[in-house]
Design a protein around this motif. Structure first.
Motif, PDB file in Angstrom:
ATOM      1  N   ASN A  17       0.830  -1.212   0.000  1.00  0.00           N
ATOM      2  CA  ASN A  17       0.000   0.000   0.000  1.00  0.00           C
ATOM      3  C   ASN A  17       0.860   1.254   0.000  1.00  0.00           C
ATOM      4  N   GLN A  18       1.929   1.248   0.770  1.00  0.00           N
ATOM      5  CA  GLN A  18       2.780   2.437   0.844  1.00  0.00           C
ATOM      6  C   GLN A  18       3.473   2.707  -0.488  1.00  0.00           C
ATOM      7  N   PHE A  19       3.905   1.655  -1.174  1.00  0.00           N
ATOM      8  CA  PHE A  19       4.460   1.860  -2.517  1.00  0.00           C
ATOM      9  C   PHE A  19       3.390   2.414  -3.449  1.00  0.00           C
ATOM     10  N   GLY A  20       2.163   1.913  -3.316  1.00  0.00           N
ATOM     11  CA  GLY A  20       1.066   2.427  -4.128  1.00  0.00           C
ATOM     12  C   GLY A  20       0.754   3.879  -3.838  1.00  0.00           C
ATOM     13  N   PHE A  21       0.927   4.301  -2.584  1.00  0.00           N
ATOM     14  CA  PHE A  21       0.704   5.703  -2.224  1.00  0.00           C
ATOM     15  C   PHE A  21       1.866   6.588  -2.647  1.00  0.00           C
ATOM     16  N   GLY A  22       2.946   5.979  -3.120  1.00  0.00           N
ATOM     17  CA  GLY A  22       4.095   6.754  -3.571  1.00  0.00           C
ATOM     18  C   GLY A  22       5.121   7.030  -2.502  1.00  0.00           C
ATOM     19  N   ASN A  23       4.972   6.436  -1.316  1.00  0.00           N
ATOM     20  CA  ASN A  23       5.928   6.651  -0.221  1.00  0.00           C
ATOM     21  C   ASN A  23       7.081   5.653  -0.335  1.00  0.00           C
ATOM     22  N   TYR A  24       7.946   5.875  -1.306  1.00  0.00           N
ATOM     23  CA  TYR A  24       8.971   4.889  -1.620  1.00  0.00           C
ATOM     24  C   TYR A  24       9.985   4.707  -0.485  1.00  0.00           C
ATOM     25  N   GLY A  25      10.459   5.807   0.102  1.00  0.00           N
ATOM     26  CA  GLY A  25      11.432   5.700   1.183  1.00  0.00           C
ATOM     27  C   GLY A  25      10.840   5.002   2.399  1.00  0.00           C
ATOM     28  N   TYR A  26       9.640   5.371   2.759  1.00  0.00           N
ATOM     29  CA  TYR A  26       8.973   4.783   3.917  1.00  0.00           C
ATOM     30  C   TYR A  26       8.698   3.301   3.685  1.00  0.00           C
ATOM     31  N   ALA A  27       8.232   2.956   2.492  1.00  0.00           N
ATOM     32  CA  ALA A  27       7.945   1.556   2.164  1.00  0.00           C
ATOM     33  C   ALA A  27       9.226   0.727   2.158  1.00  0.00           C
ATOM     34  N   SER A  28      10.315   1.282   1.677  1.00  0.00           N
ATOM     35  CA  SER A  28      11.587   0.551   1.664  1.00  0.00           C
ATOM     36  C   SER A  28      12.065   0.276   3.090  1.00  0.00           C
ATOM     37  N   ALA A  29      11.870   1.240   3.990  1.00  0.00           N
ATOM     38  CA  ALA A  29      12.246   1.021   5.379  1.00  0.00           C
ATOM     39  C   ALA A  29      11.422  -0.114   5.986  1.00  0.00           C
ATOM     40  N   ALA A  30      10.130  -0.149   5.692  1.00  0.00           N
ATOM     41  CA  ALA A  30       9.278  -1.235   6.199  1.00  0.00           C
ATOM     42  C   ALA A  30       9.723  -2.581   5.635  1.00  0.00           C
ATOM     43  N   ALA A  31      10.155  -2.588   4.376  1.00  0.00           N
ATOM     44  CA  ALA A  31      10.619  -3.839   3.766  1.00  0.00           C
ATOM     45  C   ALA A  31      11.875  -4.349   4.463  1.00  0.00           C
ATOM     46  N   TYR A  32      12.760  -3.449   4.877  1.00  0.00           N
ATOM     47  CA  TYR A  32      13.968  -3.899   5.558  1.00  0.00           C
ATOM     48  C   TYR A  32      13.692  -4.326   6.993  1.00  0.00           C
ATOM     49  N   VAL A  33      12.691  -3.752   7.625  1.00  0.00           N
ATOM     50  CA  VAL A  33      12.275  -4.248   8.938  1.00  0.00           C
ATOM     51  C   VAL A  33      11.750  -5.674   8.806  1.00  0.00           C
ATOM     52  N   LEU A  34      10.977  -5.922   7.755  1.00  0.00           N
ATOM     53  CA  LEU A  34      10.484  -7.279   7.506  1.00  0.00           C
ATOM     54  C   LEU A  34      11.637  -8.235   7.234  1.00  0.00           C
ATOM     55  N   PHE A  35      12.641  -7.778   6.500  1.00  0.00           N
ATOM     56  CA  PHE A  35      13.812  -8.610   6.228  1.00  0.00           C
ATOM     57  C   PHE A  35      14.532  -8.991   7.524  1.00  0.00           C
ATOM     58  N   VAL A  36      14.699  -8.029   8.419  1.00  0.00           N
ATOM     59  CA  VAL A  36      15.350  -8.304   9.708  1.00  0.00           C
ATOM     60  C   VAL A  36      14.507  -9.299  10.506  1.00  0.00           C
ATOM     61  N   ALA A  37      13.191  -9.170  10.457  1.00  0.00           N
ATOM     62  CA  ALA A  37      12.312 -10.103  11.170  1.00  0.00           C
ATOM     63  C   ALA A  37      12.464 -11.517  10.626  1.00  0.00           C
ATOM     64  N   ILE A  38      12.597 -11.645   9.310  1.00  0.00           N
ATOM     65  CA  ILE A  38      12.780 -12.965   8.705  1.00  0.00           C
ATOM     66  C   ILE A  38      14.099 -13.589   9.161  1.00  0.00           C
ATOM     67  N   VAL A  39      15.152 -12.800   9.176  1.00  0.00           N
ATOM     68  CA  VAL A  39      16.451 -13.304   9.631  1.00  0.00           C
ATOM     69  C   VAL A  39      16.378 -13.709  11.097  1.00  0.00           C
TER      70      VAL A  39
END
Length: 271
Positions: free
Chosen positions: A234-256
């Motif tokens: 949704n955040q990428f769809g809203f155009g919040n690219y920086g914010y969405a990328s930060a959320a993606a890296y939080v998810l990556f850390v959670a997976i690790v």
């Protein structure tokens, strides 16, 4: 290059205030450091999505492993005839499109024309609105995910069970061990590598929950099925690219972190 460059670019993007409007003027992007990450943990929508994802993983991964192990054990012990047919039937949802499965389950759980509520009505029970009730919607998706994914783990567990020497069970039977003792003392320890593999791949997949809520509930009702991946989408769809990328890296850390925890709990031990 095709894999590494986008990963590094998204990491840099997470440290900026980049939006979709900045694509034409990339030099206007400002470096904000960890501001996006700080915003995430003050965002109630993201925290709700994180909680939903945690519940989905904590409930879904053990249920999937238990159902898969029970099915594999039944097939391996000969309790079920036509084992080949059941093996194909259990595995079929895994290779079927998740979108098609989600659409079918959405109709099955429909409160007006759904098969499940109609069957309950024949028994005199008024079925609930499975996907429209905030208290039931996430649980309904968990049940559907377990049904769809246990087939792949069943195949892995079945192969591991067939690799356990029958001599061990025969010797334990002579020593007076029952089926439950054999399961605890022989089957589970020797299945540890398969259990670890199944837990890791299932946990990684469930942390990235996306298609099911997208098709079945659109994240509702009241964000009760909103996942972290869906929130990022949704955040990428809203155009919040920086914010969405930060959320993606939080998810990556959670997976690790989850994978490390599973290796600690189910990995090889010296005792």
């Amino acid at each position: 290059m095709f894999a590494l460059l986008p990963v590094l670019a998204s990491l840099v993007m997470s440290l900026t205030d980049m939006r979709s409007t900045d694509l034409q003027h990339p030099l206007a992007v400002n470096f904000v450091g960890l501001h996006n990450y700080a915003r995430l943990f003050g965002d109630t929508q993201f925290l709700r999505a994180a909680l939903n994802t945690i519940v989905f993983v904590v409930a879904g991964v053990p249920l999937t492993i238990i159902v898969a192990l029970a099915a594999a054990n039944a097939l391996n012990s000969g309790l079920i005839r036509l084992r080949g047919l059941f093996r194909v039937g259990f595995y079929l949802p895994v290779v079927t499109s998740i979108v098609a499965i989600a659409v079918v389950w959405r109709f099955l759980l429909d409160p007006q024309a759904g098969l499940i509520d109609n069957l309950l009505g024949l028994a005199g029970v008024h079925g609930p609105n499975w996907l429209g009730d905030p208290h039931l919607s996430l649980g309904s998706i968990i049940v559907m995910a377990v049904w769809r994914n246990f087939g792949s783990l069943m195949v892995i567990f079945l192969a591991a069970l067939q690799g356990i020497p029958a001599d061990l069970y025969e010797a334990s039977t002579l020593d007076g061990a029952g089926r439950w003792q054999q399961f605890r003392r022989i089957t589970v320890p020797l299945l540890r590598p398969a259990l670890l593999f199944g837990a890791v791949i299932t946990g990684i997949g469930y942390l990235q929950l996306f298609e099911e809520p997208l098709v079945m509930t659109q994240g509702g009702p009241l964000s009760s099925t909103l996942s972290v991946s869906y929130h990022i989408y949704n955040q990428f769809g809203f155009g919040n690219y920086g914010y969405a990328s930060a959320a993606a890296y939080v998810l990556f850390v959670a997976i690790v972190a989850l994978s490390v925890l599973q290796f600690r709990l189910l990995g090889a031990r010296n005792d």
